[in-house]
Structure formats: C-alpha cells, structure tokens
Write a protein that holds these residues in place. Structure first.
Motif, short mmCIF file in Angstrom:
data_model
loop_
_atom_site.label_atom_id
_atom_site.label_comp_id
_atom_site.label_asym_id
_atom_site.label_seq_id
_atom_site.Cartn_x
_atom_site.Cartn_y
_atom_site.Cartn_z
N GLY A 67 12.65 81.44 50.61
CA GLY A 67 13.32 80.24 51.10
C GLY A 67 13.02 79.00 50.30
N LEU A 68 12.19 79.10 49.26
CA LEU A 68 11.87 77.95 48.42
C LEU A 68 12.93 77.81 47.33
N LYS A 69 13.52 76.63 47.24
CA LYS A 69 14.59 76.36 46.28
C LYS A 69 14.27 75.08 45.50
N ILE A 70 14.46 75.14 44.20
CA ILE A 70 14.24 73.97 43.34
C ILE A 70 15.59 73.58 42.72
N LEU A 71 15.92 72.31 42.84
CA LEU A 71 17.16 71.79 42.27
C LEU A 71 16.86 70.68 41.27
#
Length: 346
Positions: A67-71
C-alpha cells in the motif's frame, strides 16, 4: 466518471516506520517464544502464542508494504478496489493506501511517436537482446503511473487531397496533457491511441477545406464568401482550427490540447515537379511584368526629358523607332550591342 482526488493518504513515511517496527516485534516474539518454550519444555502457552503470532506476521507482514506509493511531480495514480474506482493520487509525496487497491493505466505499455515514448530502432534492438533492456522494458510496462506533464505527439506524415484535389503531404505536432485521470482511464479504452486517431481524423477534416496555395473562388471559412485562405499562407489559422477540432473530440477522454503546429507541408511527389514548374512560370510572368512596367516608365521619362530640354526634335516615326529600341534594350535578357548610325534614317 468524475475524478476524485485522495488528499488524506500522504502518511507513507509514518506507516513505513510502523510496519518496520511490527516486523521487528514479530521477530522478537519468535525469539522470546522460542526461549520460553525451551525453558518450560515446550508446554508454556504464552511462549507458543508469541511464536505463532510472530510467524504469522512474518509470513504475511509484507502485504501492508504493497500500500506504499511514491509519486514524483506531475505524476498520478488511479486506484481501484475490487473493480470499484476509489480515487486518484495526484500530488507528489509518499502515500499509504489500501494494500489491496490496484492501479489502472491502460496506456502504460503503449508506445507512440511522442515525447516519453520515442525510441530509435537501435535502442529497441538493444532492449530486445540484452537482459538490461528486457528488465527496463518490463519495468516501463509494469508502471501504472499516469504522466501529467505536457507531451508532444508527432504522428507520421499523411497524404491528403486539398480542396482543389491536389495531393499533399502534411505532418503536425500536438502538445497535450492529461487533466482528468478518471476520464482518461475509464471513458476510453486507451487514451494515447485514441488521441493519435483523433489527430489524424481532425487533420484530414481541416486540410480538405483549404487549397495548398491561394486560389480564386475558394471559401475556406464556410461563410459563403471567397477568401485568400491557404495551407501555406494561413498556417496559424489552420493549426488553430486543427487544435479546436481535436479538442472537441478528446474532451470526453480528459485530455487538454494545448497547441497544434504544422511541422511539414509539401506537394506529394507525383505532382511536386509539375507544381514547381507552375510556380516557376508564375514567378517568370511576375518578373516580366515588373520589367515591362519599369521599361515603359523609363522610355516615357526619356522622351519627356528630351522634349523639355529641346535636345532634339523628333517626329512621330522617329519617336516610335526610339521607343522600340529602348524597349528592346531594357527588356532584353542580354546586354545590348549598339549600332552607331552616322547617316540619316532617310
């Protein structure tokens, strides 16, 4: 489909530390559970509980990390949960979302002749024949991030008949960007291919209204009045009409067309030589007309000056001969070779 932007999920760093602490706690539980069981002969219930909990979390504790997202700046992620649209992450940052959410981007693996997608034949061959290239291709295809940057699409040149039926070749470059990620993902099957097809269609529709060069009795605006519009002379107007035509078609796909420019314009090869001769003939006629106008003016000025200063009195026949000689000299393609007459004309 209405875009819903998720703004309360920018807590990825805190959740990352929490999951790491839980992993350390699970490892500690396994260690202490094993110690307790060894001290009490394997029958100590709390030790068994600690050991079981630690093993279960160690086996399944990787799931929350999904569930970890980097944008990065100008990137977006469209999230769905079991087929239902949840929302879009748009701002740069470190996010945590439901680990069972999946990202959607049907155009992730689509490669067009545009910025961000352009690849030469050599680079494609390198990607196919080296492990590094294969890994890079897999990573690019697997990425589901949607770019919000301004992109430039340059489709291949098209052969189109203008309003006079002359075949021409024309190419355009279209600057565009995604403004509504939900429409781009869910309203069309593949927004990149959709945009490419609409660009080709709009280009054909607009080019058919114009002649290549200025022509008589041609109405390019649709108001019933002939005008001087042409592809060569009205490129700014033509490009703006192409941009408007494309924008009307792709609004439902959540795309914004910023600008369209004509990058290539020429007659098709089969008539290019004939049209070049036609242009050359027109240029020669215009040049001859200018030369004749100038020559007549100079002859008229010469006769007036001779009459004013009374240098010589010429009758009508001699004036006609002088005019003829001056026109031959002034309009000829070669230098004059004068003949000195020492006698009389009669």
């Amino acid at each position: 489909m209405k875009e819903h932007i998720l703004q309360k999920n920018k807590n990825g760093m805190g959740m990352l530390f929490l999951f790491l602490l839980l992993y350390l706690a699970a490892i500690a539980a396994i260690v202490f559970g094993g110690i307790f069981m060894n001290r009490h002969g394997g029958g100590y219930a709390p030790g068994i509980a600690l050991l079981v909990i630690g093993i279960i979390y160690t086996v399944f504790g990787w799931i929350p990390f999904c569930g970890l997202k980097i944008l990065k700046p100008q990137e977006a992620l469209v999230l769905t949960l079991f087929g239902k649209y949840v929302g879009t992450l748009k701002e740069e940052g470190f996010y945590f979302v439901n680990p069972f959410c999946s990202t959607v981007n049907p155009a992730a693996g689509t490669k067009l002749n545009q910025s961000g997608d352009v690849k030469t034949g050599a680079s494609k061959l390198l990607q196919m024949n080296t492990p590094e290239g294969i890994n890079a291709e897999i990573a690019a295809t697997a990425s589901k991030k949607i770019s919000l940057k301004i992109m430039t699409l340059s489709n291949s040149r098209q052969k189109i008949n203008d309003c006079l039926g002359n075949p021409i070749e024309i190419g355009i470059a279209v600057m565009w960007k995604v403004t509504d990620t939900a429409k781009a993902v869910f309203n069309v099957d593949n927004y990149k291919e959709y945009l490419s097809l609409q660009c080709d269609s709009a280009l054909r529709n607009i080019v058919r209204m114009y002649p290549y060069d200025v022509a008589e009795n041609v109405d390019t605006t649709g108001d019933g009045i002939a005008d001087e519009g042409s592809l060569r002379g009205s490129s700014e107007i033509v490009a703006e009409r192409i941009r408007g035509e494309i924008q009307n078609k792709v609004s439902e796909a959540g795309l914004d067309i910023i600008e369209a420019r004509i990058t290539y314009l020429a007659y098709a090869p089969e008539i290019a030589a004939v049209m070049l001769q036609r242009q050359q003939a027109s240029a020669v006629v215009d040049a001859r007309k200018m030369i004749v106008d100038g020559a007549v003016g100079m002859v008229e000025m010469a006769l007036d000056r001779l009459s004013e200063k009374e240098v010589i009195n010429l009758d009508e026949e001699r004036k006609a001969a002088m005019v003829s000689n001056l026109l031959v000299v002034l309009c000829g393609n070669r230098d004059a070779q004068p003949i000195v007459n020492s006698g009389s004309l009669y």
